[in-house]
Write a protein that holds these residues in place. Structure first.
Motif, mmCIF file in Angstrom:
data_model
loop_
_atom_site.group_PDB
_atom_site.id
_atom_site.type_symbol
_atom_site.label_atom_id
_atom_site.label_comp_id
_atom_site.label_asym_id
_atom_site.label_seq_id
_atom_site.Cartn_x
_atom_site.Cartn_y
_atom_site.Cartn_z
ATOM 1 N N LEU A 105 -9.685 -70.122 49.263
ATOM 2 C CA LEU A 105 -9.118 -71.346 49.834
ATOM 3 C C LEU A 105 -10.163 -72.438 50.036
ATOM 4 O O LEU A 105 -9.811 -73.580 50.317
ATOM 5 N N ILE A 106 -11.431 -72.106 49.923
ATOM 6 C CA ILE A 106 -12.489 -73.114 50.054
ATOM 7 C C ILE A 106 -12.832 -73.595 48.649
ATOM 8 O O ILE A 106 -13.501 -72.917 47.877
ATOM 9 N N SER A 107 -12.333 -74.772 48.320
ATOM 10 C CA SER A 107 -12.406 -75.250 46.941
ATOM 11 C C SER A 107 -13.580 -76.189 46.674
ATOM 12 O O SER A 107 -13.944 -76.399 45.524
ATOM 13 N N GLU A 108 -14.135 -76.793 47.725
ATOM 14 C CA GLU A 108 -15.235 -77.740 47.524
ATOM 15 C C GLU A 108 -16.270 -77.590 48.625
ATOM 16 O O GLU A 108 -15.932 -77.318 49.775
ATOM 17 N N GLU A 109 -17.519 -77.775 48.248
ATOM 18 C CA GLU A 109 -18.630 -77.687 49.188
ATOM 19 C C GLU A 109 -19.532 -78.907 48.994
ATOM 20 O O GLU A 109 -19.958 -79.201 47.877
ATOM 21 N N ILE A 110 -19.788 -79.626 50.075
ATOM 22 C CA ILE A 110 -20.564 -80.863 50.018
ATOM 23 C C ILE A 110 -21.724 -80.763 51.006
ATOM 24 O O ILE A 110 -21.543 -80.313 52.142
ATOM 25 N N GLY A 111 -22.900 -81.187 50.593
ATOM 26 C CA GLY A 111 -24.025 -81.266 51.523
ATOM 27 C C GLY A 111 -23.732 -82.317 52.591
ATOM 28 O O GLY A 111 -23.189 -83.384 52.292
ATOM 29 N N PHE A 112 -24.077 -82.007 53.829
ATOM 30 C CA PHE A 112 -23.776 -82.914 54.942
ATOM 31 C C PHE A 112 -24.311 -84.320 54.676
ATOM 32 O O PHE A 112 -23.628 -85.320 54.936
ATOM 33 N N ARG A 113 -25.515 -84.428 54.158
ATOM 34 C CA ARG A 113 -26.120 -85.743 53.900
ATOM 35 C C ARG A 113 -25.397 -86.509 52.800
ATOM 36 O O ARG A 113 -25.510 -87.732 52.710
ATOM 37 N N GLU A 114 -24.655 -85.801 51.972
ATOM 38 C CA GLU A 114 -23.919 -86.454 50.890
ATOM 39 C C GLU A 114 -22.523 -86.908 51.322
ATOM 40 O O GLU A 114 -21.806 -87.563 50.545
ATOM 41 N N ALA A 115 -22.119 -86.564 52.542
ATOM 42 C CA ALA A 115 -20.730 -86.793 52.962
ATOM 43 C C ALA A 115 -20.277 -88.253 52.845
ATOM 44 O O ALA A 115 -19.182 -88.515 52.331
ATOM 45 N N PRO A 116 -21.054 -89.242 53.316
ATOM 46 C CA PRO A 116 -20.549 -90.622 53.218
ATOM 47 C C PRO A 116 -20.231 -91.053 51.791
ATOM 48 O O PRO A 116 -19.264 -91.792 51.558
ATOM 49 N N ALA A 117 -21.000 -90.571 50.834
ATOM 50 C CA ALA A 117 -20.779 -90.973 49.443
ATOM 51 C C ALA A 117 -19.642 -90.197 48.792
ATOM 52 O O ALA A 117 -18.940 -90.728 47.924
ATOM 53 N N ARG A 118 -19.408 -88.957 49.222
ATOM 54 C CA ARG A 118 -18.471 -88.095 48.502
ATOM 55 C C ARG A 118 -17.109 -87.917 49.178
ATOM 56 O O ARG A 118 -16.149 -87.507 48.537
ATOM 57 N N LEU A 119 -17.007 -88.222 50.471
ATOM 58 C CA LEU A 119 -15.727 -88.009 51.147
ATOM 59 C C LEU A 119 -14.590 -88.888 50.606
ATOM 60 O O LEU A 119 -13.446 -88.423 50.533
ATOM 61 N N PRO A 120 -14.828 -90.159 50.232
ATOM 62 C CA PRO A 120 -13.712 -90.948 49.701
ATOM 63 C C PRO A 120 -13.029 -90.291 48.509
ATOM 64 O O PRO A 120 -11.794 -90.227 48.445
ATOM 65 N N ALA A 121 -13.795 -89.762 47.564
ATOM 66 C CA ALA A 121 -13.207 -89.094 46.406
ATOM 67 C C ALA A 121 -12.527 -87.794 46.816
ATOM 68 O O ALA A 121 -11.481 -87.427 46.271
ATOM 69 N N LEU A 122 -13.117 -87.112 47.795
ATOM 70 C CA LEU A 122 -12.535 -85.848 48.245
ATOM 71 C C LEU A 122 -11.153 -86.065 48.848
ATOM 72 O O LEU A 122 -10.202 -85.356 48.533
ATOM 73 N N PHE A 123 -11.014 -87.076 49.717
ATOM 74 C CA PHE A 123 -9.717 -87.328 50.337
ATOM 75 C C PHE A 123 -8.682 -87.796 49.320
ATOM 76 O O PHE A 123 -7.475 -87.619 49.522
ATOM 77 N N ALA A 124 -9.146 -88.382 48.236
ATOM 78 C CA ALA A 124 -8.219 -88.845 47.206
ATOM 79 C C ALA A 124 -7.838 -87.735 46.234
ATOM 80 O O ALA A 124 -6.912 -87.904 45.439
ATOM 81 N N GLY A 125 -8.540 -86.598 46.289
ATOM 82 C CA GLY A 125 -8.309 -85.513 45.347
ATOM 83 C C GLY A 125 -7.236 -84.547 45.801
ATOM 84 O O GLY A 125 -6.546 -84.752 46.799
ATOM 85 N N LYS A 126 -7.133 -83.436 45.063
ATOM 86 C CA LYS A 126 -6.061 -82.468 45.300
ATOM 87 C C LYS A 126 -6.596 -81.068 45.550
ATOM 88 O O LYS A 126 -5.904 -80.079 45.295
ATOM 89 N N GLY A 127 -7.805 -80.932 46.049
ATOM 90 C CA GLY A 127 -8.337 -79.616 46.352
ATOM 91 C C GLY A 127 -7.643 -79.011 47.566
ATOM 92 O O GLY A 127 -6.693 -79.561 48.125
ATOM 93 N N ILE A 128 -8.157 -77.871 48.005
ATOM 94 C CA ILE A 128 -7.526 -77.183 49.141
ATOM 95 C C ILE A 128 -8.351 -77.447 50.395
ATOM 96 O O ILE A 128 -7.998 -78.283 51.214
ATOM 97 N N THR A 129 -9.439 -76.747 50.556
ATOM 98 C CA THR A 129 -10.285 -76.929 51.731
ATOM 99 C C THR A 129 -11.685 -77.324 51.305
ATOM 100 O O THR A 129 -12.252 -76.710 50.394
ATOM 101 N N ALA A 130 -12.250 -78.307 51.960
ATOM 102 C CA ALA A 130 -13.622 -78.710 51.691
ATOM 103 C C ALA A 130 -14.478 -78.395 52.911
ATOM 104 O O ALA A 130 -14.037 -78.513 54.047
ATOM 105 N N VAL A 131 -15.715 -77.987 52.652
ATOM 106 C CA VAL A 131 -16.642 -77.721 53.741
ATOM 107 C C VAL A 131 -17.900 -78.566 53.561
ATOM 108 O O VAL A 131 -18.293 -78.888 52.439
ATOM 109 N N LEU A 132 -18.479 -78.929 54.692
ATOM 110 C CA LEU A 132 -19.786 -79.577 54.685
ATOM 111 C C LEU A 132 -20.848 -78.514 54.952
ATOM 112 O O LEU A 132 -20.735 -77.743 55.903
ATOM 113 N N ARG A 133 -21.864 -78.488 54.123
ATOM 114 C CA ARG A 133 -22.964 -77.520 54.239
ATOM 115 C C ARG A 133 -24.154 -78.198 54.894
ATOM 116 O O ARG A 133 -24.597 -79.256 54.452
ATOM 117 N N TYR A 134 -24.663 -77.604 55.966
ATOM 118 C CA TYR A 134 -25.762 -78.229 56.722
ATOM 119 C C TYR A 134 -27.104 -77.578 56.373
ATOM 120 O O TYR A 134 -27.148 -76.422 55.988
#
Length: 332
Positions: free
Chosen positions: A303-332
């Motif tokens: 169920l965890i379909s995407e993993e994003i580095g915490f520092r990358e969140a501002p750049a990558r969250l817009p595309a993530l919210f527009a996508g169709k994945g299931i659950t995304a996690v931020l990795r610290y």
């Protein structure tokens, strides 16, 4: 040599970094100063946090209704809706400082996206040893699904339909499939959800092939079409449990046709209160521990379909919210 973070802690001025939503579809990382921990507080170093594609997407887009600004506040939220606001409610980390029995433990907390934080020890839930820290990030969604089943009165041998194949619908169907003799079908537009349904142990159908005469229907798609499918799937005097959160949108509910003749029940379920059926015996802490225990199944890692580095969140969250994945996690 003392590391900068350790030196800051020794002086009482501990810096942390938090994610803030600052405008429609815009977020930034801001430095914050942690409060000094008291004797019953814990300092937690975050390992993972979860991004909600439902509720959090509405926050990201500035669509939280004014009428819901207070009810929608997350624990430990800072700022106010619509912006700027520090929001989130799925954090898993390791206790760095606090009461001796918690030191080094992996814990779950309803806390926004932030790399370190201070909270009362009573607000932390121990992650069971059988549940990896990354998977424990699903605890908030599992707690919502568990509460929904309590609201629904699910039972063995029920014919259960779940409309909406996001993380909440998948977890709701997963719990249903554990009931002896239950016949469980997930209904979703995306045929790719069929493989997930098979992995998790229940059936799959697209809306045109949705089974009917269900004893119990859960709706999680947050769409008028999905709600119509859910109502259409219900059998005589069946219950339809509405789990979707629609934000500011008005939703057409097809209450004509056979809705009254079939004496259907359309009820809401929301995780902010423990279900009345369990409230006399379950407080929030017991419910959270129950949800965490239900995550001790490695199939749920799917169920965890995407993993994003915490520092990358501002750049990558817009595309993530527009996508169709299931659950995304931020990795610290």
């Amino acid at each position: 040599m003392i590391e900068p973070a350790m030196a800051a802690e020794a002086s009482g001025n501990v810096a942390a970094t938090a994610l803030w939503y600052v405008g429609p579809r815009e977020c930034v990382l801001n430095e914050v100063e942690l409060a000094k921990a008291g004797p019953q507080d814990c300092v937690v170093r975050t390992c993972w946090s979860g991004v909600s594609r439902g509720t959090e997407r509405l926050v990201f887009e500035g669509l939280v209704p004014v009428s819901e600004h207070e009810r929608m506040r997350a624990p430990f939220q800072e700022g106010a809706f619509p912006f700027p606001v520090k929001y989130g409610y799925c954090a898993v980390g390791i206790v760095e400082a606090g009461p001796a029995h918690l030191l080094g433990e992996t814990v779950f907390c309803l806390y926004p996206h932030q790399d370190r934080f201070v909270v009362p020890a009573s607000r932390l839930a121990l992650v069971p040893k059988a549940v990896p820290a990354r998977r424990a990030m699903l605890a908030a969604n599992m707690e919502t699904a568990l509460n929904a089943h309590w609201d629904a009165g699910s039972g063995p041998a029920d014919r259960i339909v779940v409309v909406g194949g996001g993380v909440l619908g998948l977890l709701t169907a997963f719990i249903a499939a554990q009931l002896p003799g239950a016949e469980v079908t997930l209904v979703d537009l995306d045929p790719a959800r069929a493989a997930l349904a098979e992995t998790l142990g229940f059936g799959f159908a697209q809306p045109p092939d949705c089974p009917g005469e269900a004893d119990l229907v859960f709706h999680t798609s947050a769409s008028a079409a999905g709600l119509a499918t859910a109502i259409g799937a219900a059998g005589f005097e069946a219950r339809i449990v509405e789990l979707s959160w629609y934000g500011e949108g008005a939703v057409a509910a097809p209450l004509g046709g056979a809705f009254h003749a079939k004496r259907l029940q359309l009820v809401s379920s929301q995780v902010g209160q423990v279900s009345p059926s369990r409230r006399p015996r379950f407080d929030y802490a017991r419910r959270t521990q129950a949800a965490l225990a239900l995550l001790a199944d490695e199939r749920l890692d799917a169920l965890i379909s995407e993993e994003i580095g915490f520092r990358e969140a501002p750049a990558r969250l817009p595309a993530l919210f527009a996508g169709k994945g299931i659950t995304a996690v931020l990795r610290y």
